[in-house]
Design a protein around this motif. Structure first.
Motif, PDB file in Angstrom:
ATOM      1  N   THR A 275     137.829 -49.331  67.841  1.00  9.20           N
ATOM      2  CA  THR A 275     137.244 -48.195  67.256  1.00  9.20           C
ATOM      3  C   THR A 275     136.218 -47.645  68.289  1.00  9.20           C
ATOM      4  OG1 THR A 275     137.564 -48.890  65.150  1.00  9.20           O
ATOM      5  CG2 THR A 275     135.787 -47.193  65.223  1.00  9.20           C
ATOM      6  N   ALA A 276     135.519 -48.526  68.667  1.00  5.25           N
ATOM      7  CA  ALA A 276     134.257 -48.027  69.617  1.00  5.25           C
ATOM      8  C   ALA A 276     134.945 -47.408  70.941  1.00  5.25           C
ATOM      9  CB  ALA A 276     133.347 -49.112  69.997  1.00  5.25           C
ATOM     10  N   LEU A 277     136.169 -48.005  71.563  1.00  8.92           N
ATOM     11  CA  LEU A 277     136.709 -47.569  72.379  1.00  8.92           C
ATOM     12  C   LEU A 277     137.314 -46.189  72.355  1.00  8.92           C
ATOM     13  CD1 LEU A 277     138.006 -50.766  74.211  1.00  8.92           C
ATOM     14  CD2 LEU A 277     136.137 -49.745  75.033  1.00  8.92           C
ATOM     15  N   GLN A 278     137.839 -46.039  71.132  1.00  9.65           N
ATOM     16  CA  GLN A 278     138.342 -44.676  70.939  1.00  9.65           C
ATOM     17  C   GLN A 278     137.314 -43.785  70.862  1.00  9.65           C
ATOM     18  OE1 GLN A 278     140.488 -45.869  67.326  1.00  9.65           O
ATOM     19  NE2 GLN A 278     142.520 -45.757  68.343  1.00  9.65           N
ATOM     20  N   ILE A 279     136.128 -43.982  70.178  1.00 10.81           N
ATOM     21  CA  ILE A 279     135.033 -43.092  70.155  1.00 10.81           C
ATOM     22  C   ILE A 279     134.601 -42.540  71.745  1.00 10.81           C
ATOM     23  CG2 ILE A 279     132.863 -42.823  69.520  1.00 10.81           C
ATOM     24  CD1 ILE A 279     133.425 -44.489  67.157  1.00 10.81           C
ATOM     25  N   PHE A 280     134.533 -43.661  72.573  1.00 12.42           N
ATOM     26  CA  PHE A 280     134.113 -43.572  73.890  1.00 12.42           C
ATOM     27  C   PHE A 280     135.075 -42.255  74.541  1.00 12.42           C
ATOM     28  CE2 PHE A 280     132.098 -47.915  74.292  1.00 12.42           C
ATOM     29  CZ  PHE A 280     131.156 -47.174  73.243  1.00 12.42           C
ATOM     30  N   ALA A 281     136.300 -42.724  74.267  1.00 10.60           N
ATOM     31  CA  ALA A 281     137.330 -41.816  74.841  1.00 10.60           C
ATOM     32  C   ALA A 281     137.353 -40.409  74.315  1.00 10.60           C
ATOM     33  CB  ALA A 281     138.729 -42.488  74.549  1.00 10.60           C
ATOM     34  N   CYS A 282     136.982 -40.299  73.019  1.00 13.66           N
ATOM     35  CA  CYS A 282     136.895 -39.028  72.654  1.00 13.66           C
ATOM     36  C   CYS A 282     135.712 -38.219  73.101  1.00 13.66           C
ATOM     37  CB  CYS A 282     136.687 -39.009  71.024  1.00 13.66           C
ATOM     38  SG  CYS A 282     136.351 -37.556  70.145  1.00 13.66           S
ATOM     39  N   ALA A 283     134.644 -38.857  73.252  1.00 17.41           N
ATOM     40  CA  ALA A 283     133.507 -38.151  73.809  1.00 17.41           C
ATOM     41  C   ALA A 283     133.734 -37.927  75.432  1.00 17.41           C
ATOM     42  CB  ALA A 283     132.311 -39.129  73.644  1.00 17.41           C
ATOM     43  N   LEU A 381     141.722 -43.255  77.297  1.00 17.14           N
ATOM     44  CA  LEU A 381     141.386 -42.117  78.183  1.00 17.14           C
ATOM     45  C   LEU A 381     142.526 -41.239  79.063  1.00 17.14           C
ATOM     46  CD1 LEU A 381     138.594 -44.253  80.577  1.00 17.14           C
ATOM     47  CD2 LEU A 381     138.267 -42.132  78.667  1.00 17.14           C
ATOM     48  N   ALA A 382     143.822 -42.030  79.283  1.00 21.32           N
ATOM     49  CA  ALA A 382     144.754 -41.218  79.975  1.00 21.32           C
ATOM     50  C   ALA A 382     145.467 -40.521  78.925  1.00 21.32           C
ATOM     51  CB  ALA A 382     145.708 -42.258  80.736  1.00 21.32           C
ATOM     52  N   THR A 383     145.584 -40.693  77.447  1.00 19.02           N
ATOM     53  CA  THR A 383     146.011 -39.959  76.429  1.00 19.02           C
ATOM     54  C   THR A 383     145.410 -39.167  75.619  1.00 19.02           C
ATOM     55  OG1 THR A 383     146.125 -41.896  75.209  1.00 19.02           O
ATOM     56  CG2 THR A 383     148.060 -41.760  76.652  1.00 19.02           C
ATOM     57  N   SER A 384     144.145 -39.043  76.022  1.00 20.46           N
ATOM     58  CA  SER A 384     142.880 -38.363  75.509  1.00 20.46           C
ATOM     59  C   SER A 384     143.125 -36.716  75.008  1.00 20.46           C
ATOM     60  CB  SER A 384     141.655 -38.620  75.613  1.00 20.46           C
ATOM     61  OG  SER A 384     141.543 -38.073  77.080  1.00 20.46           O
ATOM     62  N   ALA A 386     146.064 -33.558  76.317  1.00 20.53           N
ATOM     63  CA  ALA A 386     147.351 -33.210  76.960  1.00 20.53           C
ATOM     64  C   ALA A 386     147.423 -31.891  77.786  1.00 20.53           C
ATOM     65  CB  ALA A 386     148.604 -33.012  75.566  1.00 20.53           C
ATOM     66  N   THR A 387     146.096 -31.568  77.495  1.00 19.15           N
ATOM     67  CA  THR A 387     145.888 -30.200  78.476  1.00 19.15           C
ATOM     68  C   THR A 387     145.543 -30.373  79.897  1.00 19.15           C
ATOM     69  OG1 THR A 387     143.540 -30.239  77.624  1.00 19.15           O
ATOM     70  CG2 THR A 387     145.021 -29.022  76.114  1.00 19.15           C
ATOM     71  N   ALA A 388     145.124 -29.259  80.497  1.00 15.20           N
ATOM     72  CA  ALA A 388     144.771 -29.455  81.717  1.00 15.20           C
ATOM     73  C   ALA A 388     143.569 -30.280  82.019  1.00 15.20           C
ATOM     74  CB  ALA A 388     144.563 -27.776  82.372  1.00 15.20           C
ATOM     75  N   ASP A 389     142.570 -30.243  81.006  1.00 14.45           N
ATOM     76  CA  ASP A 389     141.526 -31.310  81.067  1.00 14.45           C
ATOM     77  C   ASP A 389     141.938 -32.589  81.137  1.00 14.45           C
ATOM     78  OD1 ASP A 389     140.075 -28.841  80.991  1.00 14.45           O
ATOM     79  OD2 ASP A 389     139.473 -29.129  78.816  1.00 14.45           O
ATOM     80  N   GLY A 390     143.013 -32.938  80.272  1.00 12.78           N
ATOM     81  CA  GLY A 390     143.438 -34.217  80.289  1.00 12.78           C
ATOM     82  C   GLY A 390     144.089 -34.649  81.767  1.00 12.78           C
ATOM     83  N   LYS A 391     144.814 -33.807  82.176  1.00 13.70           N
ATOM     84  CA  LYS A 391     145.500 -33.953  83.530  1.00 13.70           C
ATOM     85  C   LYS A 391     144.306 -34.198  84.734  1.00 13.70           C
ATOM     86  CE  LYS A 391     148.908 -32.176  86.384  1.00 13.70           C
ATOM     87  NZ  LYS A 391     148.363 -32.686  88.069  1.00 13.70           N
ATOM     88  N   LEU A 392     143.287 -33.445  84.639  1.00 15.84           N
ATOM     89  CA  LEU A 392     142.045 -33.689  85.407  1.00 15.84           C
ATOM     90  C   LEU A 392     141.553 -34.915  85.527  1.00 15.84           C
ATOM     91  CD1 LEU A 392     139.887 -32.449  87.430  1.00 15.84           C
ATOM     92  CD2 LEU A 392     138.703 -31.551  85.252  1.00 15.84           C
ATOM     93  N   LEU A 393     141.397 -35.595  84.234  1.00 12.93           N
ATOM     94  CA  LEU A 393     140.897 -36.887  84.030  1.00 12.93           C
ATOM     95  C   LEU A 393     141.861 -37.887  84.596  1.00 12.93           C
ATOM     96  CD1 LEU A 393     138.571 -38.861  82.872  1.00 12.93           C
ATOM     97  CD2 LEU A 393     139.862 -38.674  80.794  1.00 12.93           C
TER      98      LEU A 393
END
Length: 989
Positions: A275-283, A381-384, A386-393
């Motif tokens: 849960t914590a890691l999912q919250i970090f990835a969302c932030a 982090l890799a699947t957070s 699907a937009t261009a922002d995600g590709k940048l990460l």
């Protein structure tokens, strides 16, 4: 000043490796002693304490009537482990008593006598509680406050404070929430419009959550509630998100308050970790919506790219020593991007966190139990987005060599030498890992991989870690569909001690789609015939009794009196199946074109036009479909760099991936090979094949499936290099390095060792390999265009030797060369006789065999051979099938039969057998032949992998052979929308 009186004894009876615990306790009210042994409480004589609690040697004497005494010495295994004393403090002292000579101390008195106070002293005694009372009260008060912090009421209070401070909940107009002093400092985060006191409250709440709450055992509902609350805050407020990610980045330089390290390696609660890691990835994902952070992260990515390119250039030139790849930016001009003091101004907090993750990957071999959470965080982090922002990460993580580091982490010291030099931490050898691992990390839990094992040494937890690592790699490369979606969940009910499972909504949708495509278009369900066809398409060879059981349990009666398996019954069948074999259900969905996340491959990745004139379609093979799927989506996938390509195409890594998840390994290989130079992995695979060809019998030996998978995927990739890869596989001429192509190796063996039985067996293994990869359209078309290279497979080319396909064991008069090449025990066999064991009675067949009355042959290069073959007796212990047609102006009968060869293996043939002659003689005219694989039904001809015999009249393409059972009615091969239904390939839709 004090007396201590024995009040209890904790006893351990046993040895160091195990035993039993019980206690002797004094009742303070009655002063009596009792023995507490589990649920038994019995009175105890305190005079026996020495005998019961001191261990050592015990002598037991037995006196006999005649006056003799027998003494036995035995070991006493009961020992006092812990003693409890009661503290007694005198309140008043009598000075006269102190001057007198005191008797023996109470502690020296016998255990069975209670020490008696001096009646003359009249001392008041205290039990000492008053001394510790203030400390006890303070401890209780602290415990009460700490307990209150963990109550639902306090958690609700913290959430409401967060809502008020973040603006998600408005206060009443008469409640003033402005408590900012006039001298309040400016906000910490540049560009933030939130008051500093609000930021302080938010930090306090987040510290409560991640420093205290999530380290405790919480219910899933509580975790989900907190996750929803915090993710909504981060998604709605970029200022708060910037503050949180900034704090997260700054904590990476700390030890005890490092949240990323705590929840990837240290937190004991799995639910809290995820849960914590999912919250970090969302932030982190939400922060990418800020243009300033995007710009800084792009600069960080470009600097990493330059740093890696320089390292790559130096290593390829080999002119100077190059050290390990750093885990952060090292160039002086780029260090400002990771300067903690300038986060949000010139430094990127996301880049700082990513650099810290690369450091964790390099040290993760020391913390093998934590690898799964680290890979989980990378995958999130890799699947957070699907937009261009995600590709940048993802691009930032690719440039920081996340994929190459993870491939080294998977196979450790078996990594490529170049990668071991560049990433020494993640590729550390087993000996080094065992030497530096933490004491609590058992060496058997460390990932161990080799070409001849599954890649994991251990149980299900290690398989889960390996699968998570593979999913993280694939998601980083832009393939989120490999993330395994569960197909069931547990309802909480139990039946006969087993948890009840139900299908997830995503699984129900996928199975519904399969059902609609599998049933007849005009019907409401599936008949027994349809069920039989469906199970065959799924690769299951089930007897009629099993079909009857499925139909009886799940079918319903229609208004016309017939019974059908409707959608409800179809789903009920699979609901039962997930209890018994979840993997089988996943594989069947995979065969129907569903990816691991239950999305479906594109239509063009599943079907290709077989006839442009009438619009008919045929299904790709499964591996062809995966390769085409990668080609269709290639523009959206991440670029494969130098070190990444080396890691993904390493033979040991491919074995590791294939052993844990075939689907993911095939996608990774297809992506790493698309448009790339694959000569290295092809050469290594050919070399491994040539070195182990003698051990591969029937395709069941270790390593054989991996090599076939590599050949199949690489030759199926539809790019500009496809023909180059096929030529290398088939006709590469590198005899010195044992990396010659399959066609050349087979031809050389036949030519150089014409009368060597072992060499002929090796040639047959090469023939089996070619048959396995021939199901790829590109391979089949290549063989049609290059028949000269296939000559070694034709018996007329080398009449002096027994050819693998046509050396029939008991008919030496065939073109295969006569009895001189037969085993000794057959050399005296009558050359024109027929072995009675080859002719079988009609009754000697299995129940499943009874249902197969006809065989459908289709797609053959000789049109006259296509059609329906009906059962006509038996040969070699299995049914024989024939069809009468007009061929070359004459009435001919084509026979489909099996016969035995000189090495006692079997082959199937489609031949013209002369009238009044048994199959298997030199008089036969053979058109096609096939080697049965272990997956084929023993008594039925193979559906695929038929080989053409051109000089006898065979023409490519080779046929497809489909059994037709008694359940069939009418022509089932023509499906809706002009799609040709291939009962072996329909599962690959």
């Amino acid at each position: 000043d004090y007396e201590y009186r024995l009040a209890g004894v904790l006893v351990h009876a046993g040895v160091a490796q195990g035993g039993h615990y019980y206690s002797f306790i004094k009742d303070r009210t009655s002063a009596k002693w009792y023995r507490f042994d589990d649920e038994d409480v019995t009175p105890f004589d305190q005079s026996s304490i020495e005998q019961e609690c001191f261990g050592g040697k015990v002598k037991k004497e037995t006196k006999f009537p005649n006056g003799h005494t027998h003494t036995v010495e035995s070991e006493q295994f009961a020992n006092a482990l812990m003693l409890f004393y009661e503290k007694v403090k005198p309140v008043k002292f009598d000075s006269s008593v102190e001057e007198k000579e005191e008797p023996a101390a109470a502690s020296d008195a016998p255990m069975d006598e209670e020490p008696k106070p001096n009646s003359d002293s009249k001392l008041d005694l205290s039990n000492g509680y008053d001394v510790f009372l203030p400390e006890v009260r303070k401890s209780n008060s602290t415990h009460s406050w700490q307990s209150f912090l963990l109550t639902d009421e306090f958690q609700t209070f913290v959430k409401e404070i967060l809502d008020l401070c973040t603006g998600r909940k408005k206060s009443r107009e008469d409640d003033s929430m402005d408590i900012t002093p006039t001298s309040s400092p400016s906000p910490v985060i540049p560009g933030t419009d939130i008051d500093s006191w609000r930021l302080g409250v938010i930090r306090m709440a987040l510290s409560f959550v991640f420093d205290i709450l999530f380290h405790l055992s919480l219910k899933k509902s509580a975790l989900d509630d907190w996750s929803k609350t915090l993710m909504q805050i981060f998604s709605s407020s970029s200022e708060i998100t910037a503050m949180f990610v900034s704090d997260l980045a700054k904590r990476t330089r700390q030890v005890y308050e490092n949240w990323v390290r705590a929840y990837t390696m240290e937190c004991p609660e799995e639910g809290s970790r995820r849960t914590a890691l999912q919250i970090f990835a969302c932030a982190i994902s939400s922060l990418l919506s800020r243009p300033a952070e995007q710009t800084m992260l792009q600069n960080w990515t470009q600097n990493w790219s330059s740093q890696v390119a320089e390292r790559e250039r130096l290593m390829l030139n080999k002119r100077q020593h190059v050290g390990a790849m750093p885990t952060k930016l090292e160039a002086p001009a780029s260090r400002q991007l990771e300067d903690m003091a300038n986060i949000g101004v010139t430094a990127t907090s996301i880049g700082i966190i990513l650099s810290f993750l690369t450091e964790l990957i390099e040290v993760s071999p020391r913390y093998t139990q934590a690898n799964i959470e680290l890979c989980f965080f990378i995958r999130e982090l890799a699947t957070s987005k699907a937009t261009a922002d995600g590709k940048l990460l993802r691009d930032a993580m690719i440039e920081a060599q996340f994929v190459a580091r993870l491939t080294c982490l998977a196979i450790r010291e078996r990594s490529h030498d170049l990668l071991k030099h560049v990433f020494p931490g993640s590729s550390a050898s087993m000996e080094i890992i065992e030497a530096i691992s933490r004491n609590e990390t058992h060496s058997s839990n460390i990932l161990q991989v080799g070409l001849n094992n599954s890649g994991v040494n251990g149980g299900g937890n290690n398989h889960a870690s390996s699968l998570m690592l593979l999913e993280a790699i694939a998601c980083l490369l832009g393939m989120p569909w490999v993330k395994q979606e569960p197909i069931f969940y547990e309802t909480g009910e139990v039946n006969r001690g087993r948890a009840i499972r139900a299908l997830t909504p995503a699984a129900i949708d996928a199975l519904t789609e399969v059902f609609e495509e599998s049933k007849p278009p005009s019907s409401n369900g599936m008949s027994m015939r349809d069920i039989h066809h469906y199970l065959q398409r799924c690769g299951q060879h089930v007897p009629p009794q099993r079909i009857d059981q499925i139909f009886a349990r799940h079918s319903v009666e229609e208004p016309d009196g017939s019974r059908l398996l409707n959608l409800k019954g179809f789903l009920a069948y699979y609901r039962d199946a997930v209890h018994n074999n979840e993997y089988q259900v996943q594989q069947e969905l995979h065969h129907f074109g569903f990816r691991p996340n239950l999305t479906r491959r594109n239509y063009d990745a599943r079907w290709y036009p077989s006839d442009e004139s009438n619009g008919q379609k045929r299904a790709y093979s499964l591996r062809e479909s995966i390769a085409v799927d990668v080609a269709i989506n290639h523009s959206n996938l991440s670029r494969v760099h130098f070190f990444t390509e080396i890691g993904l195409q390493a033979l040991f890594f491919l074995n590791f991936a294939s052993s844990n998840c075939k689907c993911v390994s095939e996608y990774l290989l297809a992506l790493s090979g698309y448009g790339k130079d694959t000569r290295r992995v092809m050469s290594e695979s050919l070399e491994y094949l040539h070195n182990h060809i003698g051990n591969w019998v029937g395709g069941t030996a270790e390593g054989y499936p991996l090599i076939i998978m590599i050949f199949s995927i690489l030759t199926a990739i539809p790019d500009d290099r496809q023909l180059e890869r096929i030529n290398m596989l088939m006709i590469n001429d590198d005899r010195e390095e044992r990396r010659s192509g399959l066609m050349l190796m087979g031809d050389r063996i036949i030519r150089d060792y014409p009368n060597n039985y072992q060499a002929r067996a090796h040639a047959e293994r090469y023939l089996e390999c070619i048959q396995m990869i021939q199901k790829q359209r590109a391979i089949s078309n290549w063989m049609s265009r290059n028949r000269s290279y296939c000559a070694w497979m034709e018996p007329e080319t080398h009449p002096e030797t027994a050819h693998p396909l046509q050396s029939r064991s008991d008919h030496s008069g065939r073109r295969g060369g006569g009895h001189q090449n037969m085993p000794v025990h057959l050399q005296n066999h009558d050359p024109n006789a027929v072995d009675e064991s080859d002719i079988d009675d009609e009754d000697s067949r299995s129940d499943d065999e009874d249902s197969i009355r006809e065989i459908i042959v289709q797609g053959c290069g000789v049109p006259e051979i296509n059609g329906i073959y009906r059962r006509a007796g038996a040969f070699d212990g299995v049914p024989k099938y024939t069809q009468s047609v007009r061929y070359n102006g004459k009435d001919e009968e084509f026979s489909l039969f099996r016969c035995r060869l000189t090495d006692n293996t079997r082959r199937w043939y489609i031949s013209i057998v002369p009238m009044s002659s048994h199959p298997g003689t030199t008089k036969d005219i053979d058109f096609y032949a096939a080697v049965p694989s272990p997956n084929d039904h023993f008594n039925l001809p193979p559906r695929k992998n038929w080989m053409c015999i051109p000089n006898s009249g065979g023409v490519m393409p080779a046929p497809e052979v489909l059994p037709r059972s008694i359940y069939d009615e009418g022509d089932e091969n023509q499906g809706p929308n002009n799609i040709v239904v291939d009962q072996d390939q329909t599962g690959y839709l």
